[in-house]
Design a protein around this motif. Structure first.
Motif, PDB file in Angstrom:
ATOM      1  N   LEU B  23       0.930  -1.299   0.190  1.00  0.00           N
ATOM      2  CA  LEU B  23       0.021   0.016   0.201  1.00  0.00           C
ATOM      3  C   LEU B  23       0.782   1.357  -0.022  1.00  0.00           C
ATOM      4  O   LEU B  23       0.708   2.295  -0.765  1.00  0.00           O
ATOM      5  N   GLU B  24       1.880   1.287   0.787  1.00  0.00           N
ATOM      6  CA  GLU B  24       2.748   2.525   0.871  1.00  0.00           C
ATOM      7  C   GLU B  24       3.582   2.595  -0.437  1.00  0.00           C
ATOM      8  O   GLU B  24       3.606   3.830  -0.695  1.00  0.00           O
ATOM      9  N   THR B  25       3.785   1.650  -1.088  1.00  0.00           N
ATOM     10  CA  THR B  25       4.447   1.863  -2.523  1.00  0.00           C
ATOM     11  C   THR B  25       3.433   2.344  -3.387  1.00  0.00           C
ATOM     12  O   THR B  25       3.792   3.074  -4.177  1.00  0.00           O
ATOM     13  N   LEU B  26       2.491   1.694  -3.476  1.00  0.00           N
ATOM     14  CA  LEU B  26       1.191   2.158  -4.306  1.00  0.00           C
ATOM     15  C   LEU B  26       0.866   3.479  -4.061  1.00  0.00           C
ATOM     16  O   LEU B  26       0.501   4.412  -5.057  1.00  0.00           O
ATOM     17  N   ALA B  32      -2.866   7.041 -11.958  1.00  0.00           N
ATOM     18  CA  ALA B  32      -2.927   6.037 -12.638  1.00  0.00           C
ATOM     19  C   ALA B  32      -2.689   4.847 -12.005  1.00  0.00           C
ATOM     20  O   ALA B  32      -3.158   3.661 -12.542  1.00  0.00           O
ATOM     21  N   GLY B  33      -2.095   4.816 -10.983  1.00  0.00           N
ATOM     22  CA  GLY B  33      -1.783   3.699 -10.422  1.00  0.00           C
ATOM     23  C   GLY B  33      -0.315   2.972 -10.710  1.00  0.00           C
ATOM     24  O   GLY B  33       0.433   3.802 -11.372  1.00  0.00           O
ATOM     25  N   CYS B  34      -0.157   1.784 -10.415  1.00  0.00           N
ATOM     26  CA  CYS B  34       1.138   1.112 -10.624  1.00  0.00           C
ATOM     27  C   CYS B  34       0.824  -0.296 -10.977  1.00  0.00           C
ATOM     28  O   CYS B  34       0.173  -0.969 -10.647  1.00  0.00           O
ATOM     29  N   PRO B  35       1.727  -0.606 -12.340  1.00  0.00           N
ATOM     30  CA  PRO B  35       1.594  -2.076 -12.836  1.00  0.00           C
ATOM     31  C   PRO B  35       2.387  -3.025 -11.917  1.00  0.00           C
ATOM     32  O   PRO B  35       3.339  -2.665 -11.228  1.00  0.00           O
ATOM     33  N   VAL B  63      -7.513  -1.572  -2.546  1.00  0.00           N
ATOM     34  CA  VAL B  63      -7.011  -1.519  -3.822  1.00  0.00           C
ATOM     35  C   VAL B  63      -8.015  -1.596  -4.925  1.00  0.00           C
ATOM     36  O   VAL B  63      -9.093  -2.364  -4.628  1.00  0.00           O
ATOM     37  N   SER B  64      -8.074  -0.911  -6.043  1.00  0.00           N
ATOM     38  CA  SER B  64      -8.694  -1.217  -7.157  1.00  0.00           C
ATOM     39  C   SER B  64      -7.947  -1.264  -8.557  1.00  0.00           C
ATOM     40  O   SER B  64      -6.733  -0.861  -8.392  1.00  0.00           O
ATOM     41  N   LEU B  65      -8.423  -1.608  -9.411  1.00  0.00           N
ATOM     42  CA  LEU B  65      -7.487  -2.421 -10.611  1.00  0.00           C
ATOM     43  C   LEU B  65      -8.220  -1.790 -11.719  1.00  0.00           C
ATOM     44  O   LEU B  65      -9.342  -1.534 -11.975  1.00  0.00           O
ATOM     45  N   GLU B  66      -7.300  -1.491 -12.637  1.00  0.00           N
ATOM     46  CA  GLU B  66      -7.713  -1.135 -14.167  1.00  0.00           C
ATOM     47  C   GLU B  66      -6.771  -1.780 -15.120  1.00  0.00           C
ATOM     48  O   GLU B  66      -5.551  -1.813 -15.105  1.00  0.00           O
ATOM     49  N   LYS B  67      -7.259  -2.643 -16.053  1.00  0.00           N
ATOM     50  CA  LYS B  67      -6.328  -3.396 -16.855  1.00  0.00           C
ATOM     51  C   LYS B  67      -6.152  -2.296 -18.117  1.00  0.00           C
ATOM     52  O   LYS B  67      -7.064  -1.701 -18.427  1.00  0.00           O
ATOM     53  N   ARG B  68      -4.987  -2.100 -18.554  1.00  0.00           N
ATOM     54  CA  ARG B  68      -4.542  -1.751 -19.715  1.00  0.00           C
ATOM     55  C   ARG B  68      -3.705  -2.605 -20.272  1.00  0.00           C
ATOM     56  O   ARG B  68      -2.570  -2.722 -19.759  1.00  0.00           O
ATOM     57  N   ARG B  75      -4.355   0.825  -8.007  1.00  0.00           N
ATOM     58  CA  ARG B  75      -3.971   1.951  -6.928  1.00  0.00           C
ATOM     59  C   ARG B  75      -5.011   1.733  -5.626  1.00  0.00           C
ATOM     60  O   ARG B  75      -5.703   1.141  -5.430  1.00  0.00           O
ATOM     61  N   VAL B  76      -4.444   2.578  -4.653  1.00  0.00           N
ATOM     62  CA  VAL B  76      -4.940   2.694  -3.439  1.00  0.00           C
ATOM     63  C   VAL B  76      -6.491   3.100  -3.635  1.00  0.00           C
ATOM     64  O   VAL B  76      -6.666   4.247  -4.166  1.00  0.00           O
TER      65      VAL B  76
END
Lengths: 127, 127
Positions: B23-26, B32-35, B63-68, B75-76
């Motif tokens: 979480l801290e890293t995110l 946009a978040g982090c892959p 966290v939530s998720l977004e596929k790309r 992302r948190v």
DNA sequence: GCATCCTATTCCGTAAATGGAATATATCAA
DNA sequence: TTGATATATTCCATTTACGGAATAGGATGC
């Protein structure tokens, strides 16, 4: 390997719902704290269970103890919970800004930028 | 009997130090978040381990998720952590008041309570 | 002394989380 | 199609926490 060690940090200690209940119950008592037998009644749990949870909470500094007669008065020790509070506060910006605008910005950036992994340095963009 | 279920509440999820690290890293990444692959590098953990922790965090809504493309940006999600923050805030009075005055009040009340056998000076020989 | 109350601790069985390795799935590229 | 990349999932062994029951310890009262 790498199991969780409940006896070392407050996050582990408050992970258990019953221990949170213990803390919440303790918090309703005045500064003198609450003896174990009263906790047992309030919580409706067996005495050994309550004592064990108290031992864990004490081990991580979430409660403190004062012996009086044959009773032991436990009370909440704020410092441990404060650590949790402050850790969570580090994420404040993730709920104070509206999620929708965050999402929009996220998606906009996602479209416009190549990929955000060109640099090791984390970025901080805010509006 | 009554085990902890890591996949049900945020307190369980953040009990694990590595998940807090995630979480801290995110949190250092923009909206946009982090892959995952970048998280793997940042954390220095095996990819399956990271994915499993992310699955837990997602399961409890932290966290939530977004596929790309073939990447998944995490992302948190502030709401879950907010619950922790607010729970801890319920104990604020235990660290905002000075401990000394709390102790004094505790001892004063201890003398006044109807519990027997405290007619003498309260003892302060342990903590 | 003995009995009683209050609390802690030990023993034990069970359920569950963790990490590692291997594998599966999905997406893109050529 | 084949292959490479990105991520998730399954299987497995180990370790741990939890609760229950019984017991131990410690303080008080008779």
């Amino acid at each position: 390997m790498a199991r969780r060690t409940v006896s070392s940090d407050p996050f582990e200690a408050i992970a258990q719902p019953k221990r949170r209940q213990v803390l919440e119950t303790l918090a309703r008592y005045p500064g003198a704290g609450c003896p174990v037998n009263e906790l047992v009644v309030s919580l409706g749990l067996p005495q050994p269970v309550v004592s064990k949870h108290l031992a864990v909470l004490k081990g991580v500094g979430l409660v403190s103890l004062e012996k009086r007669g044959r009773q032991r008065f436990y009370r909440v020790n704020g410092e441990g919970i404060r650590a949790v509070h402050e850790w969570a506060a580090r994420f404040e910006r993730f709920w104070t800004h509206q999620l929708t605008s965050i999402k929009e910005r996220a998606e906009r950036r996602a479209r416009d930028l190549p990929t955000p992994n060109t640099s090791e340095e984390p970025r901080r963009d805010h509006d």
